[in-house]
Write a protein that holds these residues in place. Structure first.
Motif, short mmCIF file in Angstrom:
data_model
loop_
_atom_site.label_atom_id
_atom_site.label_comp_id
_atom_site.label_asym_id
_atom_site.label_seq_id
_atom_site.Cartn_x
_atom_site.Cartn_y
_atom_site.Cartn_z
N LEU A 211 0.66 -1.28 0.19
CA LEU A 211 -0.06 0.10 0.05
C LEU A 211 0.94 1.13 -0.15
O LEU A 211 0.39 2.36 -0.62
N LEU A 212 2.00 1.28 0.87
CA LEU A 212 2.94 2.52 0.66
C LEU A 212 3.65 2.59 -0.66
O LEU A 212 3.56 3.64 -1.17
N VAL A 213 3.71 1.44 -1.38
CA VAL A 213 4.31 1.63 -2.86
C VAL A 213 3.12 2.26 -3.61
O VAL A 213 3.34 3.00 -4.44
N SER A 214 1.87 1.81 -3.42
CA SER A 214 0.89 2.14 -4.45
C SER A 214 0.53 3.68 -4.12
O SER A 214 0.31 4.44 -5.25
N TYR A 215 0.61 4.16 -2.97
CA TYR A 215 0.15 5.60 -2.72
C TYR A 215 1.35 6.45 -3.11
O TYR A 215 1.32 7.44 -3.56
N GLY A 216 2.61 5.85 -3.18
CA GLY A 216 3.84 6.50 -3.80
C GLY A 216 3.66 6.61 -5.36
O GLY A 216 4.09 7.63 -5.72
N VAL A 217 3.12 5.58 -5.98
CA VAL A 217 3.04 5.59 -7.23
C VAL A 217 2.17 6.54 -7.74
O VAL A 217 2.05 7.18 -8.81
N ARG A 218 1.00 6.44 -6.91
CA ARG A 218 -0.28 7.40 -7.22
C ARG A 218 0.12 8.98 -7.13
O ARG A 218 -0.27 9.74 -7.94
N SER A 219 0.92 9.25 -6.05
CA SER A 219 1.66 10.82 -5.80
C SER A 219 2.34 10.85 -6.94
O SER A 219 2.32 12.03 -7.79
N HIS A 220 3.18 10.11 -7.61
CA HIS A 220 4.34 10.20 -8.80
C HIS A 220 3.20 10.73 -9.97
O HIS A 220 3.70 11.38 -10.72
N SER A 221 2.15 9.69 -10.00
CA SER A 221 1.25 9.79 -11.22
C SER A 221 0.64 11.46 -11.20
O SER A 221 0.51 11.93 -12.28
N LEU A 222 0.25 11.57 -10.00
CA LEU A 222 -0.25 13.25 -9.98
C LEU A 222 0.58 14.22 -10.33
O LEU A 222 0.27 15.34 -11.25
N LYS A 223 1.82 14.00 -9.98
CA LYS A 223 2.89 15.22 -10.42
C LYS A 223 3.10 14.94 -11.94
O LYS A 223 3.23 15.92 -12.52
N THR A 224 3.35 13.85 -12.43
CA THR A 224 3.53 13.33 -13.83
C THR A 224 2.68 14.17 -14.85
O THR A 224 2.84 14.47 -15.73
N HIS A 225 1.18 14.00 -14.28
CA HIS A 225 0.13 14.44 -15.04
C HIS A 225 -0.15 15.84 -14.92
O HIS A 225 -1.18 16.58 -15.33
N GLY A 226 0.68 16.58 -14.00
CA GLY A 226 0.54 18.09 -13.82
C GLY A 226 -0.69 18.04 -12.73
O GLY A 226 -1.31 19.47 -12.90
N LEU A 227 -0.98 17.43 -11.90
CA LEU A 227 -1.98 17.51 -10.98
C LEU A 227 -1.78 17.65 -9.55
O LEU A 227 -2.48 17.54 -8.84
N GLU A 228 -0.46 18.16 -9.47
CA GLU A 228 -0.08 18.40 -8.19
C GLU A 228 -0.68 19.69 -7.45
O GLU A 228 -0.67 19.80 -6.32
N GLY A 229 -1.39 20.48 -8.63
CA GLY A 229 -2.24 21.53 -7.96
C GLY A 229 -3.52 21.24 -7.52
O GLY A 229 -4.20 22.16 -7.07
N ASN A 230 -3.91 20.08 -7.36
CA ASN A 230 -5.35 19.54 -7.11
C ASN A 230 -5.26 19.25 -5.79
O ASN A 230 -4.84 18.22 -5.34
N PRO A 231 -5.85 20.02 -5.00
CA PRO A 231 -5.60 19.60 -3.43
C PRO A 231 -6.38 18.40 -2.94
O PRO A 231 -6.14 17.82 -2.10
#
Length: 298
Positions: A211-231
């Protein structure tokens, strides 16, 4: 069977021997239990009464039902015991509590993985969410969670039920737990203890890191797709991660190191059995926009 019949009940030492502290804990735990039951019942009634929710309602319903029964299997006995000087539980009631505890805790482990996958699809594959998380998939995941929980509980239950209990019956806990009960058995328990560690502690540890790896991948995916500004997306990840930590850290602490005795063993058990079921409906369901709208309409 003849040896085991010598012990007809177990004596629980409880959380504390301080009478004043017991009164404070009685009020606190009673409020927590009431909030847990009301929150989860509200979610279940909303799901049953509303027809506008998607297929993920099966996951929300399973989560709320698990938290309700899991908490009810432990909290009422623990709360009422705070008002009694001598705290006892019959052998059969103790074994029943062990089975129910591990049944719903095992199902909760699998459901946390399923909910993490559900949120991953919702955030990272939003346009395909309804196609991926359709009704058939949700029902299948629901069945897998219950089947896995039942198998885990059955193994644990049979391991402890067939042991002979012929003398000591006092356990330093407020519930019937596997490892304290093992110490009271009148037989060699090391092989059984190691098998329980593998069935409980090792599985929890592996799932937690997945699950830790899963949430890490998800956070990376948000940054990759430029969604880091989506709170909202990051807040969802953070809140879900908090539930995962609140559940798995105490679980690993208690199951992976059964022979070690720490002062925080009992507080860890309280977090696992009382605090987490109270927070789950707030984090997993009431943050969902559809669920909040359906609750308001209800």
């Amino acid at each position: 069977m003849e040896n085991r019949d010598n012990v007809t009940e177990f004596v629980l030492l409880g959380l504390t021997q301080n009478p004043e502290m017991q009164k404070v804990l009685f009020v606190l735990f009673l409020l927590i239990y009431i909030v847990t039951i009301m929150g989860n019942l509200l979610i279940m009634v909303t799901i049953v009464a509303s027809r506008s929710l998607g297929s993920s309602m099966y996951l929300f319903l399973a989560s709320s039902f698990i938290d309700t029964v899991y908490s009810t299997a432990i909290a009422p006995k623990m709360i009422t015991d705070l008002l009694h000087e001598k705290k006892t539980i019959s052998f059969q009631s103790c074994m029943t509590q062990v089975f129910i505890d591990h049944l719903f805790a095992g199902a909760e482990v699998i459901l946390l993985v399923v909910m993490a996958y559900d949120r991953h699809v919702a955030i990272c594959k939003t346009l395909c969410y309804l196609a991926i998380m359709n009704q058939q998939v949700c029902v299948l995941m629901w069945l897998v969670a219950w089947s896995g929980g039942f198998l885990h509980s059955l193994v644990q239950f049979l391991s402890i039920y067939q042991l002979p209990f012929c003398g000591p019956n006092v356990t330093d806990n407020f519930l019937c737990d596997m490892y304290p009960l093992l110490k009271l058995a009148c037989t060699y328990i090391h092989l059984i203890e190691h098998s329980m560690i593998g069935n409980g502690g090792a599985i929890c540890t592996v799932v937690f890191f997945i699950l830790l790896v899963s949430y890490g991948v998800r956070s990376h995916s948000l940054k990759t797709h430029g969604l880091e500004g989506n709170p909202k997306a990051f807040y969802t990840c953070a809140s879900h991660m908090m539930v995962v930590i609140l559940f798995f850290v105490p679980c690993i602490f208690l199951c992976a190191m059964p022979n070690a005795k720490f002062p925080i063993d009992k507080p860890m058990t309280v977090v696992l059995t009382l605090i987490t079921p109270m927070l789950n409906p707030l984090i997993y369901t009431l943050q969902n926009a559809e669920m909040k709208n359906a609750t308001r309409k209800l």
